[in-house]
Design a protein around this motif. Structure first.
Motif, PDB file in Angstrom:
ATOM      1  N   LEU A  14       1.237  -5.474  -7.524  1.00  0.00           N
ATOM      2  CA  LEU A  14       1.120  -4.168  -6.879  1.00  0.00           C
ATOM      3  C   LEU A  14       2.329  -3.870  -6.003  1.00  0.00           C
ATOM      4  CD1 LEU A  14      -2.649  -4.232  -5.847  1.00  0.00           C
ATOM      5  CD2 LEU A  14      -1.624  -3.172  -7.860  1.00  0.00           C
ATOM      6  N   GLN A  19       3.211   2.522  -3.996  1.00  0.00           N
ATOM      7  CA  GLN A  19       1.858   2.928  -4.389  1.00  0.00           C
ATOM      8  C   GLN A  19       1.943   4.244  -5.149  1.00  0.00           C
ATOM      9  OE1 GLN A  19      -0.930   3.132  -1.158  1.00  0.00           O
ATOM     10  NE2 GLN A  19      -2.619   3.767  -2.472  1.00  0.00           N
ATOM     11  N   PRO A  32      -1.207   8.248  -1.815  1.00  0.00           N
ATOM     12  CA  PRO A  32      -1.218   7.402  -0.613  1.00  0.00           C
ATOM     13  C   PRO A  32      -1.534   8.231   0.638  1.00  0.00           C
ATOM     14  CG  PRO A  32       0.696   6.912  -1.972  1.00  0.00           C
ATOM     15  CD  PRO A  32       0.063   8.158  -2.546  1.00  0.00           C
ATOM     16  N   TRP A  75      -1.167  -1.853   0.817  1.00  0.00           N
ATOM     17  CA  TRP A  75      -0.546  -1.990  -0.507  1.00  0.00           C
ATOM     18  C   TRP A  75       0.388  -3.193  -0.542  1.00  0.00           C
ATOM     19  CZ3 TRP A  75      -1.395   0.026  -5.156  1.00  0.00           C
ATOM     20  CH2 TRP A  75      -0.400  -0.099  -6.118  1.00  0.00           C
ATOM     21  N   ALA A  81      -6.163  -1.505  -1.530  1.00  0.00           N
ATOM     22  CA  ALA A  81      -5.309  -0.364  -1.871  1.00  0.00           C
ATOM     23  C   ALA A  81      -6.160   0.894  -1.750  1.00  0.00           C
ATOM     24  CB  ALA A  81      -4.748  -0.511  -3.280  1.00  0.00           C
ATOM     25  N   TRP A  83      -6.496   5.223  -1.455  1.00  0.00           N
ATOM     26  CA  TRP A  83      -5.911   6.519  -1.783  1.00  0.00           C
ATOM     27  C   TRP A  83      -6.709   7.633  -1.127  1.00  0.00           C
ATOM     28  CZ3 TRP A  83      -5.680   2.476  -5.110  1.00  0.00           C
ATOM     29  CH2 TRP A  83      -4.495   2.268  -5.828  1.00  0.00           C
TER      30      TRP A  83
END
Length: 193
Positions: A14, A19, A32, A75, A81, A83
């Motif tokens: 990752l 991201q 993000p 991230w 992670a 969003w």
């Protein structure tokens, strides 16, 4: 201690890239988090329904600013992670979707989401979860994704099922909420499902 098998996803899978922004193709974008999202997140957490199903609350915008700073850094650590789910045209915050408890060696993560009060009932959580799941399996190569929600949270169960997550069982008394211990549904999806 060495493993007897190779990692499903090696370290850096990752973090070696920024991201990504993930469009759903139907009016939403997963992007993000940004500092300017603070007020909208704080407002979302004033909703009593958020307090019913989530263990966090927001007492101030300054507190949320700290959350977002942490989300932006997750991230790099490849453990979580997150969003923001936004309207593709206006960038208005509609919710959040995340991969939590990432375990690259096993290619495993937990999917989590929430939506703002104004976005509920519009398929936002389902569309965001489906997009994130597709990306995690097809672009990154995760092997398994899990999704947990309180058994009493029927709308969350519908999101999981519509996003292709099979109900695998009940984890008894597995999460402490403000009203006490909740049994949790465990949903799972494996690459290739």
């Amino acid at each position: 201690m060495p493993y007897t098998t190779a990692p499903v996803l090696p370290p850096g899978t990752l973090s070696r890239s920024p991201q990504p922004v993930l469009p759903t193709g139907d009016g939403l974008v997963l992007r993000p988090w940004r500092g300017r999202d603070v007020a909208a997140v704080h407002e979302a957490f004033q909703d009593p329904l958020m307090h019913q199903w989530h263990i966090r609350r927001s007492d101030s915008e300054a507190e949320v600013a700290g959350w977002i700073e942490g989300w932006e850094k997750e991230w790099e650590g490849e453990r979580d992670a997150q969003w923001a789910v936004v309207d593709a045209d206006s960038d208005r915050l509609l919710g959040r979707v995340a991969l939590r408890s990432i375990h690259l060696v096993d290619g495993l993560a937990k999917v989590a989401y929430w939506t703002t009060a104004a976005a509920r009932g519009q398929g936002v959580a389902t569309r965001a979860t489906a997009t994130l799941t597709r990306w995690a399996f097809e672009e990154i190569g995760f092997h398994r994704l899990e999704l947990l929600h309180a058994v009493a949270n029927e709308p969350s169960c519908r999101v999981a099922e519509k996003a292709g997550f099979a109900l695998e069982g009940v984890k008894r008394s597995a999460a402490l909420h403000q009203d006490g211990w909740h049994d949790m549904h465990l949903h799972g999806r494996v690459r290739g499902d």
